[in-house]
Design a protein around this motif. Sequence first.
Motif, PDB file in Angstrom:
ATOM      1  N   GLN A  61       0.813  -1.211   0.000  1.00  0.00           N
ATOM      2  CA  GLN A  61       0.000   0.000   0.000  1.00  0.00           C
ATOM      3  C   GLN A  61       0.851   1.268   0.000  1.00  0.00           C
ATOM      4  OE1 GLN A  61      -2.930   0.147   3.114  1.00  0.00           O
ATOM      5  NE2 GLN A  61      -3.302   2.316   2.846  1.00  0.00           N
ATOM      6  N   GLN A  62       1.960   1.271   0.703  1.00  0.00           N
ATOM      7  CA  GLN A  62       2.725   2.503   0.883  1.00  0.00           C
ATOM      8  C   GLN A  62       3.238   3.109  -0.424  1.00  0.00           C
ATOM      9  OE1 GLN A  62       2.636   4.076   3.844  1.00  0.00           O
ATOM     10  NE2 GLN A  62       3.451   5.771   2.647  1.00  0.00           N
ATOM     11  N   PRO A  63       3.776   2.313  -1.363  1.00  0.00           N
ATOM     12  CA  PRO A  63       4.196   2.945  -2.628  1.00  0.00           C
ATOM     13  C   PRO A  63       3.042   3.621  -3.367  1.00  0.00           C
ATOM     14  CG  PRO A  63       5.140   0.753  -2.440  1.00  0.00           C
ATOM     15  CD  PRO A  63       4.163   0.908  -1.306  1.00  0.00           C
ATOM     16  N   GLN A  64       1.854   3.046  -3.269  1.00  0.00           N
ATOM     17  CA  GLN A  64       0.696   3.649  -3.917  1.00  0.00           C
ATOM     18  C   GLN A  64       0.307   4.955  -3.221  1.00  0.00           C
ATOM     19  OE1 GLN A  64      -2.472   0.830  -5.053  1.00  0.00           O
ATOM     20  NE2 GLN A  64      -1.061  -0.807  -4.447  1.00  0.00           N
ATOM     21  N   VAL A  65       0.356   4.956  -1.905  1.00  0.00           N
ATOM     22  CA  VAL A  65       0.061   6.171  -1.137  1.00  0.00           C
ATOM     23  C   VAL A  65       1.082   7.252  -1.457  1.00  0.00           C
ATOM     24  CG1 VAL A  65      -0.050   7.132   1.195  1.00  0.00           C
ATOM     25  CG2 VAL A  65      -1.119   4.926   0.710  1.00  0.00           C
ATOM     26  N   ASP A  66       2.339   6.869  -1.570  1.00  0.00           N
ATOM     27  CA  ASP A  66       3.403   7.838  -1.884  1.00  0.00           C
ATOM     28  C   ASP A  66       3.185   8.488  -3.249  1.00  0.00           C
ATOM     29  OD1 ASP A  66       4.568   7.225   0.546  1.00  0.00           O
ATOM     30  OD2 ASP A  66       6.082   5.882  -0.332  1.00  0.00           O
ATOM     31  N   ARG A  67       2.773   7.691  -4.246  1.00  0.00           N
ATOM     32  CA  ARG A  67       2.517   8.250  -5.578  1.00  0.00           C
ATOM     33  C   ARG A  67       1.354   9.240  -5.540  1.00  0.00           C
ATOM     34  NH1 ARG A  67       3.510   2.842  -7.298  1.00  0.00           N
ATOM     35  NH2 ARG A  67       1.278   2.532  -7.604  1.00  0.00           N
ATOM     36  N   LEU A  68       0.313   8.906  -4.787  1.00  0.00           N
ATOM     37  CA  LEU A  68      -0.819   9.835  -4.665  1.00  0.00           C
ATOM     38  C   LEU A  68      -0.388  11.116  -3.951  1.00  0.00           C
ATOM     39  CD1 LEU A  68      -3.778   7.471  -3.728  1.00  0.00           C
ATOM     40  CD2 LEU A  68      -3.478   8.759  -5.849  1.00  0.00           C
ATOM     41  N   ALA A  69       0.425  10.965  -2.919  1.00  0.00           N
ATOM     42  CA  ALA A  69       0.885  12.130  -2.165  1.00  0.00           C
ATOM     43  C   ALA A  69       1.778  13.035  -3.008  1.00  0.00           C
ATOM     44  CB  ALA A  69       1.629  11.677  -0.907  1.00  0.00           C
ATOM     45  N   ALA A  70       2.478  12.452  -3.981  1.00  0.00           N
ATOM     46  CA  ALA A  70       3.349  13.245  -4.851  1.00  0.00           C
ATOM     47  C   ALA A  70       2.537  14.073  -5.848  1.00  0.00           C
ATOM     48  CB  ALA A  70       4.320  12.332  -5.592  1.00  0.00           C
ATOM     49  N   GLY A  71       1.289  13.673  -6.063  1.00  0.00           N
ATOM     50  CA  GLY A  71       0.412  14.400  -6.982  1.00  0.00           C
ATOM     51  C   GLY A  71       0.324  13.720  -8.332  1.00  0.00           C
ATOM     52  N   VAL A  72      -0.876  13.368  -8.720  1.00  0.00           N
ATOM     53  CA  VAL A  72      -1.134  12.753 -10.021  1.00  0.00           C
ATOM     54  C   VAL A  72      -2.351  13.413 -10.639  1.00  0.00           C
ATOM     55  CG1 VAL A  72      -0.100  10.526  -9.480  1.00  0.00           C
ATOM     56  CG2 VAL A  72      -2.516  10.890  -9.022  1.00  0.00           C
ATOM     57  N   ASP A  73      -2.429  13.346 -11.945  1.00  0.00           N
ATOM     58  CA  ASP A  73      -3.579  13.891 -12.653  1.00  0.00           C
ATOM     59  C   ASP A  73      -4.668  12.842 -12.843  1.00  0.00           C
ATOM     60  OD1 ASP A  73      -2.556  16.618 -13.361  1.00  0.00           O
ATOM     61  OD2 ASP A  73      -0.999  15.413 -14.298  1.00  0.00           O
ATOM     62  N   ILE A  74      -4.236  11.591 -13.083  1.00  0.00           N
ATOM     63  CA  ILE A  74      -5.175  10.522 -13.379  1.00  0.00           C
ATOM     64  C   ILE A  74      -4.901   9.326 -12.473  1.00  0.00           C
ATOM     65  CG2 ILE A  74      -6.021   8.918 -15.147  1.00  0.00           C
ATOM     66  CD1 ILE A  74      -4.909  10.895 -17.242  1.00  0.00           C
ATOM     67  N   VAL A  75      -5.944   8.793 -11.862  1.00  0.00           N
ATOM     68  CA  VAL A  75      -5.850   7.562 -11.069  1.00  0.00           C
ATOM     69  C   VAL A  75      -6.719   6.506 -11.746  1.00  0.00           C
ATOM     70  CG1 VAL A  75      -6.411   6.436  -8.878  1.00  0.00           C
ATOM     71  CG2 VAL A  75      -5.402   8.723  -8.889  1.00  0.00           C
ATOM     72  N   VAL A  76      -6.115   5.367 -12.023  1.00  0.00           N
ATOM     73  CA  VAL A  76      -6.848   4.205 -12.525  1.00  0.00           C
ATOM     74  C   VAL A  76      -6.878   3.227 -11.378  1.00  0.00           C
ATOM     75  CG1 VAL A  76      -6.963   2.411 -14.271  1.00  0.00           C
ATOM     76  CG2 VAL A  76      -5.935   4.615 -14.841  1.00  0.00           C
ATOM     77  N   ALA A  77      -8.062   2.796 -10.970  1.00  0.00           N
ATOM     78  CA  ALA A  77      -8.168   1.943  -9.776  1.00  0.00           C
ATOM     79  C   ALA A  77      -9.236   0.880  -9.941  1.00  0.00           C
ATOM     80  CB  ALA A  77      -8.496   2.812  -8.554  1.00  0.00           C
ATOM     81  N   THR A  78      -9.089  -0.152  -9.125  1.00  0.00           N
ATOM     82  CA  THR A  78     -10.089  -1.194  -9.052  1.00  0.00           C
ATOM     83  C   THR A  78     -10.412  -1.438  -7.583  1.00  0.00           C
ATOM     84  OG1 THR A  78     -10.657  -3.427  -9.769  1.00  0.00           O
ATOM     85  CG2 THR A  78      -8.401  -3.069  -9.090  1.00  0.00           C
ATOM     86  N   PRO A  79     -11.662  -1.673  -7.243  1.00  0.00           N
ATOM     87  CA  PRO A  79     -12.002  -1.917  -5.847  1.00  0.00           C
ATOM     88  C   PRO A  79     -11.441  -3.251  -5.358  1.00  0.00           C
ATOM     89  CG  PRO A  79     -13.975  -1.988  -7.236  1.00  0.00           C
ATOM     90  CD  PRO A  79     -12.827  -1.688  -8.108  1.00  0.00           C
ATOM     91  N   GLY A  80     -11.227  -3.317  -4.059  1.00  0.00           N
ATOM     92  CA  GLY A  80     -10.793  -4.584  -3.471  1.00  0.00           C
ATOM     93  C   GLY A  80      -9.384  -4.687  -3.246  1.00  0.00           C
TER      94      GLY A  80
END
Length: 80
Positions: A61-80
């Motif tokens: 989870q942490q690398p994903q949180v770090d990328r979001l914290a760095a700022g992104v324009d587009i997030v592609v995600a799937t639930p679960g």
Amino acid sequence: AFALPILQLLDARPKARTPGRPRVLILTPTRELAAQIGDNIALYGKHLKLRHTVIFGGVGQQPQVDRLAAGVDIVVATPG
């Protein structure tokens, strides 16, 4: 079908990235589809100054949180 119009719209309307607040959220039903869409966005937008990330479960989870914290324009995600 939807990736190119999204990239065109975001590129035409530049905006400062706000950490933790992406401009576009793309939800997919499976991890495989999320990864595929992420790859296509990277390919189609490689000459644009846009950032994107793919988020899904089953990985650290942490690398994903770090990328979001760095700022992104587009997030592609799937639930679960």
